[in-house]
Design a protein around this motif. Structure first.
Motif, PDB file in Angstrom:
ATOM      1  N   GLU A 204     -29.115 -21.969  15.737  1.00 52.42           N
ATOM      2  CA  GLU A 204     -29.292 -23.413  15.562  1.00 52.42           C
ATOM      3  C   GLU A 204     -28.298 -23.958  14.544  1.00 52.42           C
ATOM      4  OE1 GLU A 204     -33.360 -23.861  14.459  1.00 52.42           O
ATOM      5  OE2 GLU A 204     -34.114 -23.780  16.517  1.00 52.42           O
ATOM      6  N   SER A 205     -28.084 -23.210  13.471  1.00 58.45           N
ATOM      7  CA  SER A 205     -27.124 -23.630  12.445  1.00 58.45           C
ATOM      8  C   SER A 205     -25.701 -23.610  12.990  1.00 58.45           C
ATOM      9  CB  SER A 205     -27.231 -22.701  11.233  1.00 58.45           C
ATOM     10  OG  SER A 205     -26.264 -23.026  10.256  1.00 58.45           O
ATOM     11  N   TYR A 206     -25.368 -22.605  13.776  1.00 58.78           N
ATOM     12  CA  TYR A 206     -24.031 -22.503  14.366  1.00 58.78           C
ATOM     13  C   TYR A 206     -23.769 -23.692  15.276  1.00 58.78           C
ATOM     14  CZ  TYR A 206     -20.041 -20.617  16.968  1.00 58.78           C
ATOM     15  OH  TYR A 206     -18.794 -20.450  17.545  1.00 58.78           O
ATOM     16  N   ILE A 207     -24.753 -24.032  16.083  1.00 57.30           N
ATOM     17  CA  ILE A 207     -24.609 -25.166  16.999  1.00 57.30           C
ATOM     18  C   ILE A 207     -24.395 -26.459  16.222  1.00 57.30           C
ATOM     19  CG2 ILE A 207     -25.805 -26.586  18.718  1.00 57.30           C
ATOM     20  CD1 ILE A 207     -27.206 -24.015  19.656  1.00 57.30           C
ATOM     21  N   ALA A 208     -25.165 -26.636  15.152  1.00 59.47           N
ATOM     22  CA  ALA A 208     -25.090 -27.863  14.357  1.00 59.47           C
ATOM     23  C   ALA A 208     -23.740 -28.003  13.646  1.00 59.47           C
ATOM     24  CB  ALA A 208     -26.226 -27.884  13.337  1.00 59.47           C
ATOM     25  N   GLU A 209     -23.175 -26.873  13.211  1.00 63.80           N
ATOM     26  CA  GLU A 209     -21.945 -26.907  12.426  1.00 63.80           C
ATOM     27  C   GLU A 209     -20.678 -26.763  13.258  1.00 63.80           C
ATOM     28  OE1 GLU A 209     -22.337 -23.858   9.533  1.00 63.80           O
ATOM     29  OE2 GLU A 209     -24.116 -24.747   8.587  1.00 63.80           O
ATOM     30  N   SER A 210     -20.834 -26.393  14.532  1.00 63.67           N
ATOM     31  CA  SER A 210     -19.671 -26.112  15.370  1.00 63.67           C
ATOM     32  C   SER A 210     -18.882 -27.372  15.680  1.00 63.67           C
ATOM     33  CB  SER A 210     -20.115 -25.441  16.674  1.00 63.67           C
ATOM     34  OG  SER A 210     -19.002 -25.234  17.516  1.00 63.67           O
ATOM     35  N   ASP A 211     -17.549 -27.223  15.675  1.00 65.42           N
ATOM     36  CA  ASP A 211     -16.665 -28.330  16.049  1.00 65.42           C
ATOM     37  C   ASP A 211     -16.389 -28.330  17.547  1.00 65.42           C
ATOM     38  OD1 ASP A 211     -16.407 -29.185  13.443  1.00 65.42           O
ATOM     39  OD2 ASP A 211     -14.715 -27.846  13.034  1.00 65.42           O
ATOM     40  N   SER A 212     -16.833 -27.282  18.233  1.00 64.05           N
ATOM     41  CA  SER A 212     -16.562 -27.168  19.654  1.00 64.05           C
ATOM     42  C   SER A 212     -17.306 -28.235  20.445  1.00 64.05           C
ATOM     43  CB  SER A 212     -16.979 -25.778  20.161  1.00 64.05           C
ATOM     44  OG  SER A 212     -16.875 -25.718  21.564  1.00 64.05           O
ATOM     45  N   LYS A 213     -16.660 -28.757  21.467  1.00 67.07           N
ATOM     46  CA  LYS A 213     -17.299 -29.741  22.340  1.00 67.07           C
ATOM     47  C   LYS A 213     -18.055 -29.063  23.486  1.00 67.07           C
ATOM     48  CE  LYS A 213     -13.856 -33.346  21.393  1.00 67.07           C
ATOM     49  NZ  LYS A 213     -12.840 -34.251  21.981  1.00 67.07           N
ATOM     50  N   MET A 214     -17.931 -27.737  23.558  1.00 72.48           N
ATOM     51  CA  MET A 214     -18.641 -27.012  24.602  1.00 72.48           C
ATOM     52  C   MET A 214     -20.138 -27.039  24.338  1.00 72.48           C
ATOM     53  SD  MET A 214     -16.650 -25.935  26.920  1.00 72.48           S
ATOM     54  CE  MET A 214     -15.607 -27.366  26.715  1.00 72.48           C
ATOM     55  N   PRO A 215     -20.957 -27.316  25.351  1.00 70.99           N
ATOM     56  CA  PRO A 215     -22.406 -27.335  25.140  1.00 70.99           C
ATOM     57  C   PRO A 215     -22.956 -25.929  24.913  1.00 70.99           C
ATOM     58  CG  PRO A 215     -21.892 -27.638  27.467  1.00 70.99           C
ATOM     59  CD  PRO A 215     -20.588 -27.670  26.723  1.00 70.99           C
ATOM     60  N   VAL A 216     -23.548 -25.708  23.757  1.00 72.18           N
ATOM     61  CA  VAL A 216     -24.192 -24.439  23.429  1.00 72.18           C
ATOM     62  C   VAL A 216     -25.678 -24.715  23.294  1.00 72.18           C
ATOM     63  CG1 VAL A 216     -24.323 -22.483  21.845  1.00 72.18           C
ATOM     64  CG2 VAL A 216     -22.134 -23.674  22.176  1.00 72.18           C
ATOM     65  N   ARG A 217     -26.493 -24.003  24.076  1.00 68.57           N
ATOM     66  CA  ARG A 217     -27.941 -24.194  24.028  1.00 68.57           C
ATOM     67  C   ARG A 217     -28.629 -22.910  23.613  1.00 68.57           C
ATOM     68  NH1 ARG A 217     -30.256 -25.850  29.441  1.00 68.57           N
ATOM     69  NH2 ARG A 217     -28.275 -25.239  30.414  1.00 68.57           N
ATOM     70  N   LEU A 218     -29.714 -23.062  22.863  1.00 68.31           N
ATOM     71  CA  LEU A 218     -30.523 -21.920  22.452  1.00 68.31           C
ATOM     72  C   LEU A 218     -31.803 -21.892  23.273  1.00 68.31           C
ATOM     73  CD1 LEU A 218     -31.181 -19.540  20.540  1.00 68.31           C
ATOM     74  CD2 LEU A 218     -32.170 -21.227  18.957  1.00 68.31           C
ATOM     75  N   LEU A 219     -32.044 -20.772  23.920  1.00 73.59           N
ATOM     76  CA  LEU A 219     -33.266 -20.559  24.696  1.00 73.59           C
ATOM     77  C   LEU A 219     -34.051 -19.417  24.064  1.00 73.59           C
ATOM     78  CD1 LEU A 219     -31.632 -20.542  28.260  1.00 73.59           C
ATOM     79  CD2 LEU A 219     -32.565 -22.518  27.045  1.00 73.59           C
TER      80      LEU A 219
ATOM     81  N   ILE B 136     -30.638 -17.380  33.818  1.00 68.04           N
ATOM     82  CA  ILE B 136     -30.365 -17.776  35.203  1.00 68.04           C
ATOM     83  C   ILE B 136     -31.082 -19.072  35.538  1.00 68.04           C
ATOM     84  CG2 ILE B 136     -30.706 -17.144  37.627  1.00 68.04           C
ATOM     85  CD1 ILE B 136     -30.516 -14.171  36.656  1.00 68.04           C
ATOM     86  N   GLU B 137     -32.341 -19.168  35.144  1.00 68.33           N
ATOM     87  CA  GLU B 137     -33.137 -20.355  35.443  1.00 68.33           C
ATOM     88  C   GLU B 137     -32.571 -21.609  34.773  1.00 68.33           C
ATOM     89  OE1 GLU B 137     -36.924 -19.096  34.027  1.00 68.33           O
ATOM     90  OE2 GLU B 137     -37.448 -17.993  35.851  1.00 68.33           O
ATOM     91  N   ALA B 138     -31.971 -21.438  33.598  1.00 72.65           N
ATOM     92  CA  ALA B 138     -31.471 -22.591  32.843  1.00 72.65           C
ATOM     93  C   ALA B 138     -30.022 -22.938  33.164  1.00 72.65           C
ATOM     94  CB  ALA B 138     -31.606 -22.320  31.342  1.00 72.65           C
ATOM     95  N   ALA B 139     -29.306 -22.052  33.851  1.00 78.15           N
ATOM     96  CA  ALA B 139     -27.876 -22.243  34.091  1.00 78.15           C
ATOM     97  C   ALA B 139     -27.607 -23.436  35.003  1.00 78.15           C
ATOM     98  CB  ALA B 139     -27.283 -20.977  34.704  1.00 78.15           C
TER      99      ALA B 139
END
Length: 345
Positions: free
Chosen positions: A71-86, A101-104
């Motif tokens: 969650e911290s990595y996602i919040a601080e990342s400068d990348s525009k790529m969507p990163v989701r935590l499941l 697979i279900e979330a892809a």
């Protein structure tokens, strides 16, 4: 005749192709991977592509702060790529992959272990290959070991167990019944969804916390080929497999080999087309069992004569298979019947 769920699946994918012909969902399953994930995610978020992609991190019931770290990595990342935590609370790599697979959202899924560092052109090459040939269901890659510390003397001899190299493959279509290691391996989502629609359930939980049972990647390769898809390999698909120090201890490797043997003889149930009936298949299993018994005698004698690493592993492999056969025999014969039914043999 197709059942209703298969028709709905086909309709779903026809619709998705109209909206999104190319795209990759990178599924990273992790258990207590907080210390490994940063470089893995850094490489995943820096892919050079002509199409969109996403990164799904599946926290498989970790007991450390892996979820909070992601969650911290996602919040601080400068990348525009969507990163989701499941989160997948059922322990086991197979369950975690199913969650991914279900979330892809994209037609191509890349299973990337939490210690796999992808080359920057990795998913572009993979997507180009998959887009050019709709018959490809599974596409394997070439792993390069990145050793943490000093490489042990025995590593090169047994490195095939660590998801590195080509496992003897040449680029292109592979013979039926082949398989890839699951690390940095592409799967066509359409094929995975079709498996679900016919009632396929993995016989193996695969790695489960600290338990090193394995074989789920082999099982998926077999099942997808039974649907009529091809299995391919391309040597241009390269990644570094970071191998931590504790995984290079001999005791760990012995435990790993026991985990690999633990699936015996469950995967035999996917060779059902070779047998006319259940009785014939049972005879095949017992023949396998007698081969194991001979192996125990042979490896036991060899271990007494010469105490080498190879002889020790042969003993561990045969005795572990003996135990696994006793545990898995009934489940294997039931799986034979199931596979004949769901794959319309």
């Amino acid at each position: 005749m197709e059942n209703q769920s298969e028709k709905e699946t086909e309709k779903c994918f026809k619709t998705s192709r109209i909206n999104m012909e190319v795209g990759v969902s990178i599924v990273i399953c992790t258990f207590n991977g907080q210390q490994r994930l940063k470089k893995t995610l850094d490489h995943a978020t820096n892919q050079l592509t002509t199409f969109p992609y996403e990164i799904l991190v599946v926290n498989n019931n970790s007991t450390d702060d892996t979820g909070l770290w992601v969650e911290s990595y996602i919040a601080e990342s400068d990348s525009k790529m969507p990163v989701r935590l499941l989160k997948e609370e059922r322990q086991g790599l197979s369950f975690a992959r199913k969650k991914g697979i279900e979330a892809a959202n994209f037609p191509f899924i890349l299973f990337c272990d939490d210690d796999n560092w992808l080359n920057s052109d990795f998913i572009q090459i993979g997507a180009d290959i998959l887009s050019a040939n709709s018959n490809i269901g599974v596409l394997g890659s070439f792993g390069i070991p990145k050793i943490d510390g000093t490489k042990p003397d025995w590593f090169d001899q047994f490195s095939h167990s660590y998801a590195v190299g080509s496992l003897g493959k040449s680029s292109g279509i592979q013979p039926k019944g082949s398989y890839h290691y699951g690390a940095a391996c592409f799967f066509r989502k359409e094929a995975l969804v079709r498996l679900n629609s016919i009632g396929f359930e993995s016989l193996l939980t695969d790695r489960k916390g600290q338990n090193l049972s394995s074989g789920g990647d082999v099982e998926l390769c077999y099942a997808i080929q039974l649907l009529g898809y091809e299995l391919h390999y391309d040597e241009r698909l390269r990644f570094f497999h970071f191998i931590e120090k504790h995984r290079l201890e001999w005791e760990y490797y012995v435990k790993l080999k026991k985990g690999i043997s633990a699936s015996f003889p469950l995967l035999e149930s996917y060779s059902f087309k070779c047998f006319q009936n259940k009785s014939e298949f049972r005879n095949h299993l017992w023949n396998k069992f007698f081969i194991v018994l001979k192996g125990i005698v042979k490896s036991g004698i060899s271990s007494v004569v010469s105490q080498s690493s190879q002889n020790e592993l042969n003993w561990i492999n045969t005795t572990s298979k003996f135990t696994a056969f006793v545990t898995n025999y009934k489940k294997t014969t039931s799986a034979f019947v199931r596979n004949r039914q769901i794959f319309n043999a």
